[in-house]
Design an enzyme around this catalytic site. Structure first.
Site, short mmCIF file in Angstrom:
data_model
loop_
_atom_site.label_atom_id
_atom_site.label_comp_id
_atom_site.label_asym_id
_atom_site.label_seq_id
_atom_site.Cartn_x
_atom_site.Cartn_y
_atom_site.Cartn_z
N ASP A 105 0.81 -1.27 0.06
CA ASP A 105 -0.09 -0.09 0.16
C ASP A 105 0.78 1.22 0.17
O ASP A 105 1.88 1.14 0.42
CB ASP A 105 -0.91 0.31 1.31
CG ASP A 105 -1.72 -1.05 1.42
OD1 ASP A 105 -2.18 -1.72 0.38
OD2 ASP A 105 -2.01 -1.56 2.57
N1 URA Z 1 -1.30 -5.94 3.90
C1 URA Z 1 -1.39 -4.52 4.03
O1 URA Z 1 -2.81 -4.41 4.59
N2 URA Z 1 -0.75 -3.74 3.15
C2 URA Z 1 0.07 -4.13 2.67
O2 URA Z 1 0.93 -3.09 1.88
C3 URA Z 1 0.62 -5.36 2.47
C4 URA Z 1 -0.14 -6.34 3.23
#
Ligand code: URA
Length: 249
Positions: A105
């Protein structure tokens, strides 16, 4: 870069080095429209037009595998409608066009692989293959034993129950806890959604490991190439995992 013609043909997958030499001697190879039958002629693949029996030779692009320590505030997609900074902005001096293998993310930090090898990306991100990913999640509040146990067993999310996960509480602080979460799945925003589902939203998230790869020696915002051995191991692991899954049904 100037390279011997027979080597260029071999690298492009046209023929073995020896067979490529034969093609040249037989006068079947042209460079910029001229037959070149002398072995050892040097060419520049980025400029010279090479043909074998009239067919253009396209250079197989060199495979690149990078491990990036992604800072928060970068998207791991190549097109962002909002025009935010992209992880590929951090790759200076990488000649090839690479793309992220899986995603982190915008606000998540840590280990992200990038490559121009589509097959590698497919194998590593396929839900069936599940190379282990390790996350450090700072969560709001201190989850009790039952909630940790629920995360381990699987929690109900919009897209189904999560697979068994490894979960440890590494530290309990005032109003916050630091969790280590080990997943074999890789659903969108999975860690954030899992922690939300037990009522302890994520404040900060970092991916610290993927299989045996860690962030050791790679400062935030930097990257390093994977070794051949590391690439082979990841491919091997993803193959083994998918076979085990088949066996288990
Ligand atoms: N899980 C999440 O919530 N975000 C990420 O970036 C990777 C795994």
């Amino acid at each position: 870069m100037m390279e011997r013609l027979q080597k260029v043909l071999a690298k492009a997958g046209i023929a073995s080095r020896r067979k490529a030499e034969e093609l040249i001697i037989e006068g079947k190879v042209t460079v910029n429209g001229q037959v070149v039958s002398a072995l050892g002629t040097k060419v520049d693949v980025s400029k010279d037009k090479i043909r074998v029996e009239g067919r253009p030779v396209r250079q197989a692009e060199e495979r690149v595998y990078l491990l990036l320590n992604k800072p928060a505030g970068y998207v791991s997609t190549l097109n962002d409608p909002q025009g935010r900074p992209k992880v590929t902005d951090l790759l200076k001096g990488v000649g090839q066009r690479v793309f992220p293998v899986g995603r982190l993310d915008y606000a998540t930090e840590g280990l992200l692989l990038l490559s121009n090898d589509g097959d590698f990306a497919y194998r590593l991100t396929h839900p069936k293959h599940g190379v282990e990913k390790v996350y450090l999640a700072l969560v709001s509040g201190i989850p009790d034993k039952n909630k940790i146990q629920a995360l381990r067993r699987g929690v109900q999310l919009e897209d189904g129950v999560t697979a068994p996960a490894g979960v440890r509480v590494l530290a309990r602080m005032e109003g916050e806890a630091l969790l280590e979460i080990r997943l074999h799945e890789g659903r969108n925003r999975q860690v954030r959604r899992m922690c939300e589902s037990i009522g302890h939203p994520v404040l900060k998230l970092q991916r610290t490991a993927l299989g045996r790869l860690t962030l050791r020696g790679v400062p935030l915002g930097s990257y390093r190439p994977l070794t051949g051995q590391e690439v082979r191991e990841l491919l091997e692991k993803s193959r083994v995992n998918s076979q085990e899954r088949k066996k288990r049904g």
